[in-house]
Motif scaffolding. Sequence first.
Motif, mmCIF file in Angstrom:
data_model
loop_
_atom_site.group_PDB
_atom_site.id
_atom_site.type_symbol
_atom_site.label_atom_id
_atom_site.label_comp_id
_atom_site.label_asym_id
_atom_site.label_seq_id
_atom_site.Cartn_x
_atom_site.Cartn_y
_atom_site.Cartn_z
ATOM 1 N N MET A 1 13.311 25.288 3.653
ATOM 2 C CA MET A 1 13.060 24.004 2.940
ATOM 3 C C MET A 1 14.110 22.978 3.257
ATOM 4 O O MET A 1 15.375 22.973 3.622
ATOM 5 C CB MET A 1 13.355 24.242 1.372
ATOM 6 N N VAL A 2 13.419 21.829 3.493
ATOM 7 C CA VAL A 2 14.103 20.585 3.906
ATOM 8 C C VAL A 2 13.974 19.414 3.096
ATOM 9 O O VAL A 2 13.048 19.141 2.332
ATOM 10 C CB VAL A 2 13.417 20.216 5.358
ATOM 11 N N HIS A 3 14.896 18.288 2.981
ATOM 12 C CA HIS A 3 14.983 17.167 2.421
ATOM 13 C C HIS A 3 14.292 15.996 3.219
ATOM 14 O O HIS A 3 14.119 16.411 4.517
ATOM 15 C CB HIS A 3 16.559 16.662 2.037
ATOM 16 N N GLY A 4 14.469 14.795 2.682
ATOM 17 C CA GLY A 4 14.036 13.519 3.524
ATOM 18 C C GLY A 4 12.426 13.551 3.782
ATOM 19 O O GLY A 4 12.249 12.686 5.007
ATOM 20 N N ASN A 5 11.588 13.902 2.959
ATOM 21 C CA ASN A 5 10.020 13.844 3.525
ATOM 22 C C ASN A 5 9.359 12.766 2.534
ATOM 23 O O ASN A 5 9.964 12.699 1.316
ATOM 24 C CB ASN A 5 9.407 15.441 3.170
ATOM 25 N N SER A 6 8.314 12.288 2.860
ATOM 26 C CA SER A 6 7.391 11.567 1.934
ATOM 27 C C SER A 6 5.824 12.129 2.136
ATOM 28 O O SER A 6 5.722 12.452 3.447
ATOM 29 C CB SER A 6 7.665 10.034 2.283
ATOM 30 N N PHE A 7 5.306 12.077 1.184
ATOM 31 C CA PHE A 7 3.771 12.297 1.117
ATOM 32 C C PHE A 7 2.823 11.494 0.672
ATOM 33 O O PHE A 7 3.183 11.019 -0.631
ATOM 34 C CB PHE A 7 3.735 13.751 0.488
ATOM 35 N N ASP A 8 1.483 11.201 1.257
ATOM 36 C CA ASP A 8 0.883 10.305 0.690
ATOM 37 C C ASP A 8 -0.650 11.306 0.421
ATOM 38 O O ASP A 8 -0.991 12.014 1.622
ATOM 39 C CB ASP A 8 0.143 9.346 1.479
ATOM 40 N N LEU A 9 -1.244 11.493 -0.571
ATOM 41 C CA LEU A 9 -2.184 12.104 -1.094
ATOM 42 C C LEU A 9 -3.755 11.348 -0.375
ATOM 43 O O LEU A 9 -3.750 10.178 -0.779
ATOM 44 C CB LEU A 9 -2.411 12.428 -2.343
ATOM 45 N N ILE A 10 -4.485 12.075 -0.030
ATOM 46 C CA ILE A 10 -5.859 11.585 0.432
ATOM 47 C C ILE A 10 -6.846 12.559 -0.073
ATOM 48 O O ILE A 10 -6.887 13.475 0.393
ATOM 49 C CB ILE A 10 -5.829 11.629 2.105
ATOM 50 N N SER A 11 -7.683 11.585 -0.870
ATOM 51 C CA SER A 11 -8.809 12.731 -1.425
ATOM 52 C C SER A 11 -10.257 12.206 -0.995
ATOM 53 O O SER A 11 -11.231 12.673 -1.504
ATOM 54 C CB SER A 11 -8.815 12.504 -2.972
ATOM 55 N N ASP A 12 -10.221 11.262 0.039
ATOM 56 C CA ASP A 12 -11.453 10.904 0.627
ATOM 57 C C ASP A 12 -11.564 11.278 1.967
ATOM 58 O O ASP A 12 -10.639 11.037 2.822
ATOM 59 C CB ASP A 12 -11.585 9.228 0.516
ATOM 60 N N SER A 13 -12.468 12.327 2.352
ATOM 61 C CA SER A 13 -12.575 12.895 3.448
ATOM 62 C C SER A 13 -12.585 11.880 4.645
ATOM 63 O O SER A 13 -12.344 12.043 5.946
ATOM 64 C CB SER A 13 -13.573 13.989 3.623
ATOM 65 N N VAL A 14 -13.729 11.157 4.495
ATOM 66 C CA VAL A 14 -14.066 10.105 5.353
ATOM 67 C C VAL A 14 -12.788 9.063 6.062
ATOM 68 O O VAL A 14 -12.575 9.010 7.117
ATOM 69 C CB VAL A 14 -15.125 9.060 5.092
ATOM 70 N N ASP A 15 -12.142 8.612 4.900
ATOM 71 C CA ASP A 15 -10.981 7.900 4.760
ATOM 72 C C ASP A 15 -9.964 8.569 5.463
ATOM 73 O O ASP A 15 -9.061 8.042 6.336
ATOM 74 C CB ASP A 15 -10.634 7.408 3.339
ATOM 75 N N CYS A 16 -9.700 9.876 5.396
ATOM 76 C CA CYS A 16 -8.497 10.725 6.018
ATOM 77 C C CYS A 16 -8.742 10.776 7.481
ATOM 78 O O CYS A 16 -7.833 10.687 8.186
ATOM 79 C CB CYS A 16 -8.674 12.080 5.302
ATOM 80 N N ILE A 17 -10.169 11.026 7.810
ATOM 81 C CA ILE A 17 -10.536 11.223 9.367
ATOM 82 C C ILE A 17 -10.179 9.694 10.044
ATOM 83 O O ILE A 17 -9.593 9.592 11.034
ATOM 84 C CB ILE A 17 -12.011 11.427 9.816
ATOM 85 N N ALA A 18 -10.446 8.691 8.996
ATOM 86 C CA ALA A 18 -10.225 7.325 9.591
ATOM 87 C C ALA A 18 -8.601 7.024 9.806
ATOM 88 O O ALA A 18 -8.293 6.524 11.040
ATOM 89 C CB ALA A 18 -10.776 6.260 8.899
ATOM 90 N N GLN A 19 -8.039 7.726 8.955
ATOM 91 C CA GLN A 19 -6.575 7.449 9.154
ATOM 92 C C GLN A 19 -5.889 8.362 10.297
ATOM 93 O O GLN A 19 -4.877 7.642 10.800
ATOM 94 C CB GLN A 19 -5.797 7.854 7.806
ATOM 95 N N MET A 20 -6.414 9.454 10.486
ATOM 96 C CA MET A 20 -6.107 10.255 11.459
ATOM 97 C C MET A 20 -6.417 9.437 12.689
ATOM 98 O O MET A 20 -5.574 9.605 14.049
ATOM 99 C CB MET A 20 -7.013 11.629 11.530
ATOM 100 N N THR A 21 -7.442 8.811 12.996
ATOM 101 C CA THR A 21 -7.979 8.093 14.057
ATOM 102 C C THR A 21 -7.058 7.019 14.615
ATOM 103 O O THR A 21 -6.406 6.975 15.722
ATOM 104 C CB THR A 21 -9.323 7.589 14.025
ATOM 105 N N GLU A 22 -6.293 6.407 13.576
ATOM 106 C CA GLU A 22 -5.628 5.150 13.710
ATOM 107 C C GLU A 22 -4.256 5.717 14.212
ATOM 108 O O GLU A 22 -3.499 5.190 15.278
ATOM 109 C CB GLU A 22 -5.343 4.480 12.366
ATOM 110 N N GLU A 23 -3.712 6.849 13.640
ATOM 111 C CA GLU A 23 -2.540 7.464 14.152
ATOM 112 C C GLU A 23 -2.390 7.939 15.575
ATOM 113 O O GLU A 23 -1.397 7.784 16.355
ATOM 114 C CB GLU A 23 -2.127 8.677 13.140
ATOM 115 N N VAL A 24 -3.743 8.577 15.911
ATOM 116 C CA VAL A 24 -3.795 9.031 17.480
ATOM 117 C C VAL A 24 -4.052 7.825 18.303
ATOM 118 O O VAL A 24 -3.341 7.905 19.275
ATOM 119 C CB VAL A 24 -5.053 9.916 17.590
#
Length: 497
Positions: A122-145
């Motif tokens: 278990m580790v500290h120092g993390n942050s998380f964003d929830l994504i409930s829209d599948s199409v938007d999630c794939i778009a976000q992945m695309t931008e990161e790549v």
Amino acid sequence: MDPSGIITWILSQFPGWGALVLLVIDAVVRVVALGTIPYRRKPAAALGWLILIFMIPFVGIIVFLILGSPKLPLRRREKQHEINERVKAATGNRSIIGESDHLPLPLSTAAQLNYELGALPMVHGNSFDLISDSVDCIAQMTEEVRRATRVVHFEFYIVTLDETTRPLFEALVDAHRRGVEVRILIDHIGSLGYPGYRELVRLLDSSGLTWRRSLPIRPWRGEYQRIDLRNHRKILVVDGQVAFTGSQNIIHPTYNKRSNLRRGYVWKDLMVRCTGPVVDELDAVFASDWYSETDDALLGEFAEDLDIPEEQSGILAQVVPSGPGFDQENNLQLFTHLIYNANREVVISSPYFVPDTALLTALKTESLSGVDVRLYVGATNDHWVVGKAQESYYDELVEAGVTIYQYHSPTVLHAKFILVDDEVTVIGSSNMDERSFSMNHEVSLFIVDEEFTQRMYALEREDFRASSVPLDAEQWRQRSWMRKYIENVCRLGSSLL
């Protein structure tokens, strides 16, 4: 014709001595099965196999020999053990890195449990964003790549090329061409048969980037293991800085099948965008799977550099891998531990809810103890047999005080998470069924943070509860005897589903 009649007919087709031999073999199979199949198996699973073998002995024993072991081949398990030891050494053999005195005892022991089973702290120092829209999630992945400069690791269960996913794969190919190390793992059987998969294979093969089928079933190439042991994980890691994980596959939310389009089915998922040390942990899970498929021990270099900082800020979290490469059912043990230590409420979302005895008892016990237990399932289920087996548990859950919410049809609920009291969230790829506990590689995020968990409760209220209908217990009990019969038959084999 009943099973004994079938055996009598078979015996009648052989001369006297042949019939006697078959009769002896039949008796030996039954006796041996009775004393060997229960070994280190849950009683429900053992009973399911015994019923199959006693009803159709010769067919049953062949099926058992092919599918009976819930573990990967020894060599793969040895690789997993090797990686676990390397990770533990690289992280100083600590279950929690950083300050942990503020953690309640049930949560610190949960972290210790996860560490002993899955090797990641278990580790500290993390942050998380929830994504409930599948199409938007794939778009976000695309931008990161598209922003990647060093390495991209991609591992998903169902992956196809379609109008939604094409930009992501074009970004992966482009990243490879500009010198980024791109590695892709796609579950073979999980993706096989979906529209767009063969086109994707041609694209990946022609691109020159490195990709592999996970747990391939290609005996003509010497690649074979149990066909029902699958890699169900969903992980994307970019440059070791950002990661995505959760329930979503890389496919359009309709799953591109004509029957789904005709019925209006759309999959409802939940993903998490992660930054912080858990990104390294998700990368370690990918590395272990890559090692299993390629003998390329990325972790040999990776583990030496796994230097997680002693941060006290950010969200406290832990990656929990599980599956047939491990000796124990890591995810199930975490789930039951957390449920038994709940004080006020437990919320579960699972598209396939076919619990084993331990999980079912935990939920009923907590509900009868006054804990508010809420279960979200889909009114629509894309697996008919699993859906009927699931429904067979509703009566006893409702009688114990569990509130069951059915997410509206025709949406196919596919999000998987657990909320416990004020500060615990578990989110990932794992369903609440024997397949996810024993036969699938899964990955879960165990998050301890009040603010994040309150975000999850808000999502539950504003989306899941608003889009669901509570099960009417009285009306449910009045369903036809034929429906109950079908549910019970499906339940009988639920331990083997």
